[in-house]
Write a protein that holds these residues in place. Structure first.
Motif, PDB file in Angstrom:
ATOM      1  N   ALA A 208       0.837  -1.205   0.000  1.00 13.63           N
ATOM      2  CA  ALA A 208       0.000   0.000   0.000  1.00 13.63           C
ATOM      3  C   ALA A 208       0.869   1.251   0.000  1.00 13.63           C
ATOM      4  CB  ALA A 208      -0.937  -0.004   1.208  1.00 13.63           C
ATOM      5  N   LEU A 209       1.907   1.258   0.810  1.00 18.12           N
ATOM      6  CA  LEU A 209       2.817   2.400   0.854  1.00 18.12           C
ATOM      7  C   LEU A 209       3.426   2.664  -0.516  1.00 18.12           C
ATOM      8  CD1 LEU A 209       4.579   4.575   2.168  1.00 18.12           C
ATOM      9  CD2 LEU A 209       6.157   2.737   2.850  1.00 18.12           C
ATOM     10  N   ALA A 210       3.942   1.630  -1.147  1.00 15.02           N
ATOM     11  CA  ALA A 210       4.583   1.800  -2.453  1.00 15.02           C
ATOM     12  C   ALA A 210       3.605   2.321  -3.492  1.00 15.02           C
ATOM     13  CB  ALA A 210       5.186   0.475  -2.913  1.00 15.02           C
ATOM     14  N   SER A 211       2.387   1.786  -3.498  1.00 14.62           N
ATOM     15  CA  SER A 211       1.427   2.204  -4.531  1.00 14.62           C
ATOM     16  C   SER A 211       0.902   3.619  -4.285  1.00 14.62           C
ATOM     17  CB  SER A 211       0.272   1.199  -4.639  1.00 14.62           C
ATOM     18  OG  SER A 211      -0.496   1.163  -3.457  1.00 14.62           O
ATOM     19  N   TYR A 212       0.609   3.976  -3.047  1.00 13.54           N
ATOM     20  CA  TYR A 212       0.158   5.343  -2.744  1.00 13.54           C
ATOM     21  C   TYR A 212       1.286   6.338  -3.014  1.00 13.54           C
ATOM     22  CZ  TYR A 212      -4.454   4.561  -0.578  1.00 13.54           C
ATOM     23  OH  TYR A 212      -5.774   4.284  -0.357  1.00 13.54           O
ATOM     24  N   ALA A 213       2.502   6.011  -2.570  1.00 12.02           N
ATOM     25  CA  ALA A 213       3.633   6.918  -2.785  1.00 12.02           C
ATOM     26  C   ALA A 213       3.850   7.184  -4.268  1.00 12.02           C
ATOM     27  CB  ALA A 213       4.894   6.340  -2.142  1.00 12.02           C
TER      28      ALA A 213
ATOM     29  N   ARG B 260      -7.940  -0.849   9.729  1.00 12.57           N
ATOM     30  CA  ARG B 260      -7.153  -1.224   8.567  1.00 12.57           C
ATOM     31  C   ARG B 260      -7.439  -0.199   7.477  1.00 12.57           C
ATOM     32  NH1 ARG B 260      -5.625  -3.702  12.129  1.00 12.57           N
ATOM     33  NH2 ARG B 260      -5.158  -5.905  12.329  1.00 12.57           N
ATOM     34  N   GLY B 261      -6.398   0.241   6.807  1.00 12.18           N
ATOM     35  CA  GLY B 261      -6.553   1.206   5.735  1.00 12.18           C
ATOM     36  C   GLY B 261      -5.447   2.242   5.763  1.00 12.18           C
ATOM     37  N   VAL B 262      -5.639   3.279   4.961  1.00 10.48           N
ATOM     38  CA  VAL B 262      -4.631   4.323   4.785  1.00 10.48           C
ATOM     39  C   VAL B 262      -5.226   5.668   5.170  1.00 10.48           C
ATOM     40  CG1 VAL B 262      -3.096   5.470   3.123  1.00 10.48           C
ATOM     41  CG2 VAL B 262      -3.596   3.013   2.886  1.00 10.48           C
TER      42      VAL B 262
ATOM     43  N   LEU C 257      -8.727   4.890   3.967  1.00  8.43           N
ATOM     44  CA  LEU C 257      -8.934   4.587   2.557  1.00  8.43           C
ATOM     45  C   LEU C 257      -8.488   3.152   2.297  1.00  8.43           C
ATOM     46  CD1 LEU C 257      -7.427   7.955   1.376  1.00  8.43           C
ATOM     47  CD2 LEU C 257      -9.836   7.355   1.295  1.00  8.43           C
ATOM     48  N   PRO C 258      -9.009   2.531   1.261  1.00 11.15           N
ATOM     49  CA  PRO C 258      -8.646   1.140   0.980  1.00 11.15           C
ATOM     50  C   PRO C 258      -7.140   0.967   0.740  1.00 11.15           C
ATOM     51  CG  PRO C 258     -10.553   1.801  -0.314  1.00 11.15           C
ATOM     52  CD  PRO C 258     -10.017   3.042   0.326  1.00 11.15           C
ATOM     53  N   LEU C 259      -6.594  -0.090   1.301  1.00 12.23           N
ATOM     54  CA  LEU C 259      -5.172  -0.385   1.141  1.00 12.23           C
ATOM     55  C   LEU C 259      -4.791  -0.586  -0.316  1.00 12.23           C
ATOM     56  CD1 LEU C 259      -4.840  -2.869   4.136  1.00 12.23           C
ATOM     57  CD2 LEU C 259      -3.630  -0.672   3.927  1.00 12.23           C
ATOM     58  N   ASP C 260      -5.670  -1.162  -1.102  1.00 13.67           N
ATOM     59  CA  ASP C 260      -5.342  -1.524  -2.489  1.00 13.67           C
ATOM     60  C   ASP C 260      -5.866  -0.536  -3.528  1.00 13.67           C
ATOM     61  OD1 ASP C 260      -8.055  -2.037  -2.233  1.00 13.67           O
ATOM     62  OD2 ASP C 260      -7.933  -4.073  -3.024  1.00 13.67           O
ATOM     63  N   LEU C 261      -6.178   0.680  -3.118  1.00 12.54           N
ATOM     64  CA  LEU C 261      -6.783   1.657  -4.030  1.00 12.54           C
ATOM     65  C   LEU C 261      -5.935   1.908  -5.282  1.00 12.54           C
ATOM     66  CD1 LEU C 261      -9.094   3.662  -4.577  1.00 12.54           C
ATOM     67  CD2 LEU C 261      -7.724   5.383  -3.381  1.00 12.54           C
ATOM     68  N   PHE C 262      -4.613   1.966  -5.139  1.00 19.89           N
ATOM     69  CA  PHE C 262      -3.744   2.272  -6.291  1.00 19.89           C
ATOM     70  C   PHE C 262      -3.025   1.040  -6.832  1.00 19.89           C
ATOM     71  CE2 PHE C 262      -4.065   6.543  -4.414  1.00 19.89           C
ATOM     72  CZ  PHE C 262      -4.354   7.287  -5.543  1.00 19.89           C
ATOM     73  N   GLN C 263      -3.405  -0.145  -6.388  1.00 24.67           N
ATOM     74  CA  GLN C 263      -2.710  -1.347  -6.841  1.00 24.67           C
ATOM     75  C   GLN C 263      -3.395  -1.935  -8.051  1.00 24.67           C
ATOM     76  OE1 GLN C 263      -2.493  -3.775  -3.316  1.00 24.67           O
ATOM     77  NE2 GLN C 263      -0.849  -2.548  -2.473  1.00 24.67           N
TER      78      GLN C 263
END
Length: 141
Positions: free
Chosen positions: A67-72, A114-116, A135-141
């Motif tokens: 999640a960190l990598a995709s949001y960043a 759980r979430g961002v 926000l959902p963990l996988d939003l940008f994945q």
């Protein structure tokens, strides 16, 4: 210098959408169109902020760091994930990302959320300052 009315309207619309996701529980994203709108709102506010911080609560280091990598990446940051953090034998985890330093901190987490959480900071455009999520963990994945 003041923003044009259309920019202020877009920012206000983005904030209004993000506020619907600001609660104690992760609100599910109902459709691909809603996910796209949410992504656009987050990206728009990040272009107006001086920097963005994230707080990520996840079941595993792998899930949280993904999640960190995709949001960043989506919000214009570069983050180097340490291999030993991926292999950490702790769960659940809390990850704090500092957009000014582009560094993160990973630790164990005993809470149930759980979430961002995404927190925008601007000295110039104070109207974009705010925190949204979970926000959902996988939003940008």
């Amino acid at each position: 210098m003041s923003q044009p009315l259309s920019d202020r309207f877009a920012i206000a619309s983005a904030q209004k959408l993000l506020e619907t996701f600001s609660c104690l529980e992760v609100k599910p994203v109902e459709s691909a169109a809603e996910a796209a709108q949410l992504q656009q709102a987050l990206i728009l506010l990040s272009t107006q902020a001086d920097f963005v911080n994230f707080g990520i609560c996840a079941d595993t280091p792998e899930q949280g760091l993904a999640a960190l990598a995709s949001y960043a990446k989506a919000l214009g940051y570069t983050v180097a994930i340490a291999p030993h953090d991926l292999a950490a034998a702790i769960a659940p985890v809390y990850i704090k990302f500092n957009g000014q330093r582009q560094t993160y901190y990973l630790d164990s987490y005993t809470g149930t959320y759980r979430g961002v959480l995404v927190s925008y900071h601007s000295l110039v455009e104070e109207s974009v300052n705010g925190t949204y999520g979970y926000l959902p963990l996988d939003l940008f994945q």
